[in-house]
Write an enzyme that holds these catalytic residues in place. Structure first.
Site, PDB file in Angstrom:
ATOM      1  N   TYR A 144      21.346  88.518  25.564  1.00 31.51           N
ATOM      2  CA  TYR A 144      20.184  88.157  26.430  1.00 31.51           C
ATOM      3  C   TYR A 144      19.007  87.768  25.420  1.00 31.51           C
ATOM      4  CZ  TYR A 144      22.249  89.567  30.762  1.00 31.51           C
ATOM      5  OH  TYR A 144      23.041  90.161  32.065  1.00 31.51           O
ATOM      6  N   LYS A 175      28.465  87.820  28.316  1.00 31.40           N
ATOM      7  CA  LYS A 175      27.810  87.709  29.423  1.00 31.40           C
ATOM      8  C   LYS A 175      26.399  87.068  29.171  1.00 31.40           C
ATOM      9  CE  LYS A 175      26.182  90.138  33.447  1.00 31.40           C
ATOM     10  NZ  LYS A 175      25.983  91.398  34.114  1.00 31.40           N
ATOM     11  N   SER A 200      25.930  85.973  34.540  1.00 31.01           N
ATOM     12  CA  SER A 200      25.285  86.968  35.463  1.00 31.01           C
ATOM     13  C   SER A 200      24.781  86.419  36.787  1.00 31.01           C
ATOM     14  CB  SER A 200      24.570  87.876  34.716  1.00 31.01           C
ATOM     15  OG  SER A 200      23.261  87.226  34.592  1.00 31.01           O
TER      16      SER A 200
END
Ligand code: FBP
Length: 256
Positions: A144, A175, A200
């Site tokens: 992220y 992810k 996600s």
């Protein structure tokens, strides 16, 4: 080679994320979803490829229970609350060997790409990859991009950088958040090479939008999704889980 077969079906995967109690606090939950037992029942009945838990929930609701041989576990090894607003750092809270003892099929780690604390997280994550791969355990990285350094940068390039970083570091699955459109996601999938990409779910969407998102994820070449709120915050979580599964598993490798 790591053992991905336990958490991937015909090259595709739908994971049920349930680490939000740590990352966001119980404000994401209602009377049903606040109880981990209900989520584990959903993970089992929905035939998810894996459920994602922190160690405390795993110890009390998964390990040695009826669920441990019904639904694979991805154990998150780090985590943080959303109460601190500084540049994000997510400390290690559990080791790979502890995860294995809890019955995990894979381990997960969140790395805030671009944060002032990126160096510590790169070091922590590399150690996890080393330990996990020694025992053939797959590693999934939540990549992220966050922090002052990434402000104003292109979402397409940041997301592709996150995917590529996963490949460079040895992650088996990365992810990422959906980078606005199929084209941007396709570039991230390409950049990640043989490291697989899952997307996600994010905050709750109307059902049609969520199913459209799942179609775009697959069209872009990602292997599937890791979804939490968009499943257990829906009126009928099992129904939406089965619809998502149909989209994600349809057309997978050797699909008949
Ligand atoms: P959702 O599907 O509910 O968005 O969960 C995905 C996830 O990555 C969780 O695993 C994690 O708890 C949360 O999002 C963290 O999101 P953020 O860092 O954006 O608050």
């Amino acid at each position: 080679m790591v053992d991905l077969a336990k958490i991937i079906t015909r090259g595709r995967a739908l994971f049920l994320a349930y680490d939000q109690g740590m990352e966001h606090g119980p404000s994401d939950f209602d009377d049903e979803s606040v109880d981990p037992q209900n989520i584990l029942e959903l993970a089992r009945d929905g035939g998810f490829n894996a459920v994602i838990l922190q160690r405390g929930v795993a110890e009390k609701y998964y390990t040695g229970t009826e669920f441990s041989d019904k639904v694979p576990l991805i154990l998150k090894l780090n985590g943080k609350t959303n109460l601190l607003t500084d540049e994000p750092y997510s400390p290690l809270l559990c080791t790979v060997l502890e995860a294995r003892e809890l019955g995990a099929a894979a381990v997960g780690y969140t790395l805030y790409v671009g944060s002032e604390h990126e160096n510590e997280m790169l070091t922590d994550f590399s150690e996890i990859v080393r330990e996990a791969h020694q025992i053939k355990m797959p590693v999934m990285a939540w990549m992220y991009p966050r922090g002052k350094a990434i402000e104003g940068q292109s979402i397409k390039e940041l997301t592709a950088y996150a995917g590529r970083l996963g490949l460079e570091l040895g992650a088996d699955i990365v992810k990422i958040k959906y980078p606005e459109n199929i084209e941007n996601l396709s570039w991230a999938v390409q950049a990640a090479g043989r490291t697989k990409i899952v997307v996600s779910g994010g905050p709750k969407l109307p059902e049609e939008e969520l199913l459209g998102l799942a179609k775009n994820v697959i069209a872009a070449g990602a292997i599937g999704m890791a979804v939490g709120r968009n499943i257990w915050q829906q009126k009928n979580p099992l129904d939406i889980a089965l619809k998502l599964k149909d989209i994600i598993l349809e057309g997978g490798e050797n699909h008949g």
